[in-house]
Design an enzyme around this catalytic site. Structure first.
Site, PDB file in Angstrom:
ATOM      1  N   GLU A 149       0.836  -1.198   0.000  1.00 22.14           N
ATOM      2  CA  GLU A 149       0.000   0.000   0.000  1.00 22.14           C
ATOM      3  C   GLU A 149       0.875   1.254   0.000  1.00 22.14           C
ATOM      4  O   GLU A 149       1.692   1.462   0.886  1.00 22.14           O
ATOM      5  CB  GLU A 149      -0.881  -0.005   1.250  1.00 22.14           C
ATOM      6  CG  GLU A 149      -1.656   1.273   1.469  1.00 22.14           C
ATOM      7  CD  GLU A 149      -2.425   1.266   2.800  1.00 22.14           C
ATOM      8  OE1 GLU A 149      -2.414   0.234   3.505  1.00 22.14           O
ATOM      9  OE2 GLU A 149      -3.023   2.301   3.121  1.00 22.14           O
ATOM     10  N   ASP A 170      -1.400  -1.126   5.684  1.00 24.34           N
ATOM     11  CA  ASP A 170      -1.230  -0.552   7.012  1.00 24.34           C
ATOM     12  C   ASP A 170      -2.171  -1.185   8.026  1.00 24.34           C
ATOM     13  O   ASP A 170      -3.230  -1.692   7.672  1.00 24.34           O
ATOM     14  CB  ASP A 170      -1.503   0.964   6.966  1.00 24.34           C
ATOM     15  CG  ASP A 170      -0.410   1.692   6.204  1.00 24.34           C
ATOM     16  OD1 ASP A 170       0.639   1.065   5.954  1.00 24.34           O
ATOM     17  OD2 ASP A 170      -0.616   2.871   5.845  1.00 24.34           O
ATOM     18  N   ASP A 188      -4.293  -0.007   9.884  1.00 22.52           N
ATOM     19  CA  ASP A 188      -5.360   0.922  10.285  1.00 22.52           C
ATOM     20  C   ASP A 188      -6.602   0.659   9.439  1.00 22.52           C
ATOM     21  O   ASP A 188      -6.629  -0.277   8.642  1.00 22.52           O
ATOM     22  CB  ASP A 188      -4.892   2.379  10.147  1.00 22.52           C
ATOM     23  CG  ASP A 188      -4.441   2.691   8.717  1.00 22.52           C
ATOM     24  OD1 ASP A 188      -4.742   1.886   7.802  1.00 22.52           O
ATOM     25  OD2 ASP A 188      -3.783   3.725   8.514  1.00 22.52           O
ATOM     26  N   ASP A 229      -7.975   2.292   6.959  1.00 21.38           N
ATOM     27  CA  ASP A 229      -7.768   2.391   5.514  1.00 21.38           C
ATOM     28  C   ASP A 229      -7.086   1.146   4.971  1.00 21.38           C
ATOM     29  O   ASP A 229      -7.448   0.632   3.906  1.00 21.38           O
ATOM     30  CB  ASP A 229      -6.897   3.613   5.178  1.00 21.38           C
ATOM     31  CG  ASP A 229      -7.746   4.880   5.104  1.00 21.38           C
ATOM     32  OD1 ASP A 229      -8.986   4.751   5.103  1.00 21.38           O
ATOM     33  OD2 ASP A 229      -7.150   5.972   5.054  1.00 21.38           O
TER      34      ASP A 229
END
Ligand code: 0RA
Length: 669
Positions: free
Chosen positions: A459, A532, A534, A536
């Site tokens: 990403e 990641d 998180d 997103d």
């Protein structure tokens, strides 16, 4: 649920084993031989566990529970049991109890031992179908509880039967105690069986049961066996939980469940059932179909045979598709609805957006295919075909509104298909897939051995840059993707293929997609999503997974898809560094390794924040990284989940994300 390539193991060697008839060995076996045979069986199972349960990973571990539950379901199918309870205990053992007749405890003539002990210790191959006691036997697993016993450190049975409670305990498959009569049954006390086992950590690489995985299978069994109540109790951890699955509406409710986030084109789920004699069998084949059309692009058809999710399809599915195409075309033709397109509807037009569950129960199912999840009985095709012809034909006559809604949707799909073709988008698609030039963004690895090659889909360009520096170029390739991946759930294939990110992935992976997909062409056997830690990151991972699931599913089935699990924190105390995967981990490390206070706690928010060395250490180094293999255990649940996550309905998605927040183990789809 999505899980493991265990299915890649050939199941040809699996032994079909049942209790039926309880005659396990040749008639002239002398007294005592049973015990010798027993030891041989146990040893054989313990030597080659994968042969019996598919794998010694997480999938095999869960298989143990399914094996015992299948036995209880058999009791339910025979009409003797209506509640089955699975309990996950604090000590990583599991118990399965049912209110069936109880495993017989009287002396088994041939072995001179209690039948219960024989059932628990003798691997009885054969699987003669006994239409008297069990009209239909479920379970592809069907290897017998003796396999569960052999692969357990301990196993305890408690049987309520013949007016008493009986108990026996086993140690690595061998009797540790004699069968003991514990007490008399109280007046009115029900019969039943409870089996509790502790999986052997010398056999299994993984010993912790996943409640979601089990819940998904129990829910599926509850849909497939209406009226049977399946309870899952998780007594581990601080907040014990319990879930009950019981669906009087059977597969009708299964379709409603699958369509929870989709918009149906007609209110009522279409349902019909039929029975027909099975060739050469006394018992009949039962066919049940439930279906409902929706306005989605994706169809979602799930076929089961004797409670097994036949993911590779088979004769029941073929019969369904053939009859469906015929009936809908006949109706459309009779009502002048084909004029608009000037030709017959194709099967794919009719199946667009259709949610359906087909369940057959056969006295002697033949499972074929690579993963033994393809129904092979050839006469089932005709049986299902005529059941659908009759059932759906009648339904359409009685419900012309529904028939018209389904035909209209199919006509729209046909028009879209033809338009796409006209625009020569399909040709473009071919060239997109056959283009041999690798994408410029890809930093490929040196080796040309797919088994050794890894592709990191990373990403963001900055993390991509770090990964390119950090990698072992010999066998690790890196493809950065930026921003959000296209939500493939919302677009037809021609649109999807216009997307650069997707095209780059397809070319890098090398297999092609959809009908042109060929797993043999995979350039990497580990395709690793590095996103990641998180929300997103979770979203991008889900978008990637949706793409793999919808268009490159064999990649998931082969177990080629992985996700990295980068640590959340790096903790320094003195000269030592420790990585923490979770908040709990962090607290524990600070407490145990740093005597209560750390010199530095660095939070990794994203991969981009790590320097190449850190990225290598925590995420890419095969000796240190944590990878999670993404697999498909239950296609229906995965399918529903992708619709929930990627579809229009907001509430179920919110609920899902709340339940599976970043800290949660999101990969267990
Ligand atoms: C052998 C014969 C019979 C039932 C069972 C085994 C049986 C096995 C399991 C495993 C879990 N729960 C179970 N419940 C029953 C038939 C017994 C009869 O004819 O009464």
């Amino acid at each position: 649920m999505i899980s493991l390539p265990a299915r890649a193991h050939s199941r040809d060697l699996y032994l079909r084993v049942t209790y039926h008839g309880l005659v396990f060995m040749s008639q002239d076996t002398e007294y005592g031989a049973g015990q010798i045979q027993t030891l041989g069986d146990l040893e054989g199972i313990r030597k080659r566990p994968a042969m019996y349960i598919g794998s010694t990973g997480s999938r095999g571990l869960h298989h143990l529970v399914y094996e015992v539950v299948d036995n209880a379901i058999d009791e339910a199918l025979a009409g003797h049991c209506d509640t089955i309870e699975v309990v996950l205990h604090e000590d990583d053992s599991v118990s399965v109890s049912d209110d069936g007749r109880g495993i017989p405890v009287d002396t088994h003539e041939e072995h001179g031992r209690p039948a219960l002990e024989v059932i628990m210790t003798v691997l009885h191959a054969g699987g003669k179908f006994d239409s008297d006691s069990y009209p239909i036997s479920g379970g592809l697993h069907g290897v017998g509880v003796s396999v569960v016993n052999a692969l357990s450190k301990w196993l305890e049975t408690e049987v309520r039967r013949d007016g008493a409670v009986w108990h026996q305990r086993f140690d690595h498959g061998e009797p540790e105690t004699e069968l003991e009569r514990v007490r008399d049954l109280e007046p009115g006390e029900d019969t039943g069986t409870e089996i509790r086992f502790w999986p052997d950590d010398e056999i299994f690489e993984e010993e912790v049961f996943d409640a979601d995985t089990l819940a998904s299978r129990l829910r599926e069994l509850a849909f497939l066996n209406p009226g049977v109540e399946l309870v899952l109790r998780d007594e581990r951890g601080e907040e014990p939980s319990a879930e009950t699955f019981v669906y009087e509406g059977g597969i009708r409710e299964f379709v409603e469940y699958l369509n929870e986030t989709r918009t149906p084109m007609h209110e009522e789920v279409i349902f019909f059932r039929d029975e027909a004699p099975a060739e050469g069998q006394e018992a009949n084949v039962a066919v049940e179909v439930a279906m409902q059309a929706t306005d989605e692009l994706q169809g979602s058809i799930h076929a089961f045979a004797n409670n097994i999710n036949t993911r590779e399809g088979g004769t029941h599915l073929t019969g369904f598709k053939t009859a469906l195409t015929r009936i809908v075309n006949d109706y459309a033709d009779e009502h002048g609805m084909l004029d608009e397109i000037g030709e017959n509807l194709k099967g794919e037009d009719i199946r667009e957006g259709l949610t359906a569950v087909i369940s057959v129960k056969h006295p002697d199912p033949q499972f074929e295919g690579q993963t033994k999840t393809k129904l092979g009985n050839s006469n089932v095709r005709g049986i299902v075909e005529s059941a659908v012809h009759e059932g759906l034909g009648t339904y359409f006559e009685e419900n012309p509104d529904v028939a018209q809604a389904i035909v209209r949707k199919a006509v729209e799909a046909a028009k879209a298909r033809k338009a796409a073709k006209k625009a020569e988008q399909l040709t473009r698609r071919k060239s997109a897939l056959t283009s041999t030039a690798l994408p410029g963004k890809l930093a490929d690895c040196q080796t040309r051995e797919p088994e050794d090659s890894e592709l990191f889909i990373v990403e963001g360009d900055s993390a991509g840059g770090s990964a390119k520096q950090a990698r072992a170029p010999e066998f690790q390739a890196v493809l950065p993707i930026r921003g959000k991946v296209l939500n493939v759930e919302k677009h037809r294939l021609d649109r999807i293929l216009e997307n650069d990110q997707i095209r780059n992935m397809i070319t890098a992976i090398g297999t092609g997609i959809g009908e042109e997909f060929d797993i043999e062409d995979a350039r990497y056997h580990r395709i690793i999503m590095a996103t990641d830690a998180d929300v997103d990151g979770a979203h991008i991972r889900t978008l990637l997974l949706t793409f793999f699931y919808r268009h490159m599913r064999p990649l998931l089935e082969a177990g080629y898809v992985y996700a990295t699990k980068p640590p959340l924190y790096r903790i320094r105390c003195g000269a030592d560094t420790h990585d923490a995967m979770t908040e709990d981990d962090r607290e524990r490390i600070v407490e145990e390794k740093c005597g209560g206070s750390a010199d530095q706690v660095q939070r990794f928010k994203g991969l981009g924040e790590m320097n190449p060395q850190q990225l290598w250490d925590t995420t890419m180094d095969p000796d240190n990284r944590v990878l999670k293999q993404i697999t498909i255990e239950d296609a229906a649940e995965a399918d529903r989940m992708f619709s929930v996550l990627m579809g229009d309905a907001v509430e179920p998605r919110k609920r899902f994300i709340k339940e599976h927040s970043p800290e949660a183990d999101w990969v267990d789809i």
